[in-house]
Motif scaffolding. Structure first.
Motif, short mmCIF file in Angstrom:
data_model
loop_
_atom_site.label_atom_id
_atom_site.label_comp_id
_atom_site.label_asym_id
_atom_site.label_seq_id
_atom_site.Cartn_x
_atom_site.Cartn_y
_atom_site.Cartn_z
N THR A 112 -14.32 -16.21 -0.72
CA THR A 112 -13.99 -14.78 -0.51
C THR A 112 -14.04 -13.88 -1.75
O THR A 112 -14.10 -12.47 -1.76
N VAL A 113 -14.10 -14.50 -3.00
CA VAL A 113 -13.86 -13.85 -4.33
C VAL A 113 -14.98 -14.02 -4.95
O VAL A 113 -15.30 -15.20 -5.35
N SER A 114 -15.59 -12.90 -5.43
CA SER A 114 -17.13 -13.25 -6.12
C SER A 114 -16.71 -13.72 -7.48
O SER A 114 -15.69 -13.56 -8.21
N ARG A 115 -17.78 -14.43 -8.23
CA ARG A 115 -17.51 -15.12 -9.61
C ARG A 115 -16.95 -13.89 -10.68
O ARG A 115 -16.46 -14.18 -11.45
N GLY A 116 -17.56 -12.72 -10.48
CA GLY A 116 -17.31 -11.66 -11.46
C GLY A 116 -16.01 -11.35 -11.44
O GLY A 116 -15.37 -11.00 -12.25
N VAL A 117 -15.21 -11.22 -10.25
CA VAL A 117 -13.74 -11.03 -10.09
C VAL A 117 -12.92 -12.05 -10.40
O VAL A 117 -11.89 -11.79 -11.10
N ARG A 118 -13.52 -13.36 -10.01
CA ARG A 118 -12.79 -14.60 -10.60
C ARG A 118 -12.72 -14.72 -12.17
O ARG A 118 -11.79 -15.17 -12.61
N GLY A 119 -13.93 -14.03 -12.83
CA GLY A 119 -13.89 -13.98 -14.05
C GLY A 119 -13.46 -15.36 -14.72
O GLY A 119 -13.24 -15.32 -16.25
N GLY A 138 -1.78 -6.00 -7.86
CA GLY A 138 -3.05 -6.24 -7.36
C GLY A 138 -3.56 -4.58 -7.55
O GLY A 138 -4.68 -4.11 -7.99
N LEU A 139 -3.14 -3.86 -6.69
CA LEU A 139 -3.57 -2.54 -6.51
C LEU A 139 -3.21 -1.49 -7.56
O LEU A 139 -4.11 -0.86 -8.01
N SER A 140 -2.24 -1.88 -8.38
CA SER A 140 -1.74 -1.30 -9.44
C SER A 140 -2.62 -1.51 -10.93
O SER A 140 -2.96 -0.67 -11.46
N GLY A 141 -3.47 -2.73 -10.81
CA GLY A 141 -4.13 -3.21 -11.67
C GLY A 141 -5.76 -2.77 -11.48
O GLY A 141 -6.42 -3.21 -12.37
N LEU A 172 -8.60 -2.60 -2.45
CA LEU A 172 -8.06 -3.61 -1.60
C LEU A 172 -8.92 -4.90 -2.01
O LEU A 172 -8.53 -6.21 -2.01
N ARG A 173 -10.34 -4.83 -2.05
CA ARG A 173 -11.31 -5.68 -2.28
C ARG A 173 -10.98 -6.39 -3.82
O ARG A 173 -10.83 -7.29 -3.94
N LEU A 174 -10.65 -5.25 -4.66
CA LEU A 174 -10.45 -5.82 -6.06
C LEU A 174 -8.88 -6.58 -6.00
O LEU A 174 -8.76 -7.39 -6.97
N ALA A 175 -8.00 -6.01 -5.34
CA ALA A 175 -6.83 -6.71 -5.52
C ALA A 175 -6.79 -7.72 -4.42
O ALA A 175 -5.54 -8.64 -4.64
N TRP A 176 -7.65 -8.40 -3.68
CA TRP A 176 -7.61 -9.35 -2.90
C TRP A 176 -7.16 -10.65 -3.71
O TRP A 176 -6.35 -11.56 -3.11
N ILE A 187 0.76 -1.13 -0.11
CA ILE A 187 0.12 0.02 -0.08
C ILE A 187 0.93 1.20 -0.16
O ILE A 187 0.43 2.26 -0.60
N ALA A 188 1.82 1.23 0.79
CA ALA A 188 2.93 2.38 1.01
C ALA A 188 3.63 2.56 -0.50
O ALA A 188 3.85 3.79 -0.67
#
Length: 215
Positions: free
Chosen positions: A208-215, A102-105, A130-134, A41-42
């Motif tokens: 913990t990862v939604s199907r949409g994010v797992r894609g 993950g965060l950069s993406g 953070l949720r999207l980078a999880w 994060i930093a």
């Protein structure tokens, strides 16, 4: 005595060693995840900071296990402290790198939309980015865990907990009664436990990862 008889006769001790091995790896992975995510994060917004953090973590990973333990033992002594520090240091690279990736993406448009509806910078980070980078962070933790399962065996050199003591005893007493059984039991135990932990990560990913994010 064959391998099956050896395991049966010493099941209680082996089960305890296996539990301690998994416990040490899981706890060190969690500690490394907290530290690695904070570092990610930093620095993720700074190309130079990201490169430096990744390079430092990579440098630690290039140090041989015995060498790192040899450097830590005079300072922290034999036992759990040295083991924990060594395992946490080795686990940092995949977690830091995946956190940065993950965060950069995260699509800037998504972050901008979140700020547009009144979210604070901290809120955007914790509730969106953070949720999207999880998934990437979890993948880093998964890799780190598999690495530590093997490295924790070497930690028996520093009197660390786990199945490494079984492997070291077998190798040290090579040629004696049950030496091969000891080495095989410790090695196979680590492999089986690594597969179990990997299955746990698959389950965590599904939960913990939604199907949409797992894609």
């Amino acid at each position: 005595m064959n391998l099956f008889e050896y395991i049966s006769d010493r099941w209680d001790r082996l089960a305890l060693q296996g539990l301690l091995h998994v416990s040490a790896v899981v706890q060190c992975t969690i500690l490394a995840a907290v530290l690695g995510v904070v570092i990610g994060i930093a620095v993720y917004r700074s190309p130079i900071g990201s490169a430096v953090a990744t390079a430092l973590a990579s440098t630690i990973l290039t140090v041989p296990s015995f060498a790192l333990l040899g450097l830590l033992i005079p300072v922290f002594g034999l036992g759990a402290n040295t083991t924990v520090i060594a395992l946490v240091l080795y686990a940092l690279l995949p977690i830091v790198r995946n956190t940065i990736v993950g965060l950069s993406g995260v699509d800037p448009a998504v972050s901008d939309a979140a700020r547009g509806i009144g979210m604070s910078r901290f809120g955007v980070l914790t509730r969106v980015e953070l949720r999207l980078a999880w998934p990437a962070i979890l993948a880093g933790m998964r890799v780190a865990t598999q690495m530590l399962m093997g490295i924790a065996v070497i930690a028996a050199y520093a009197k660390g907990p786990g199945l490494g003591s079984e492997v070291f005893s077998g190798l040290t007493n090579a040629g004696s009664t049950n030496s091969l059984n000891q080495a095989l039991t410790g090695t196979l135990g680590v492999v089986v436990l690594a597969l179990v932990l990997d299955a746990v990560y698959v389950l965590i990913n599904r939960l913990t990862v939604s199907r949409g994010v797992r894609g």
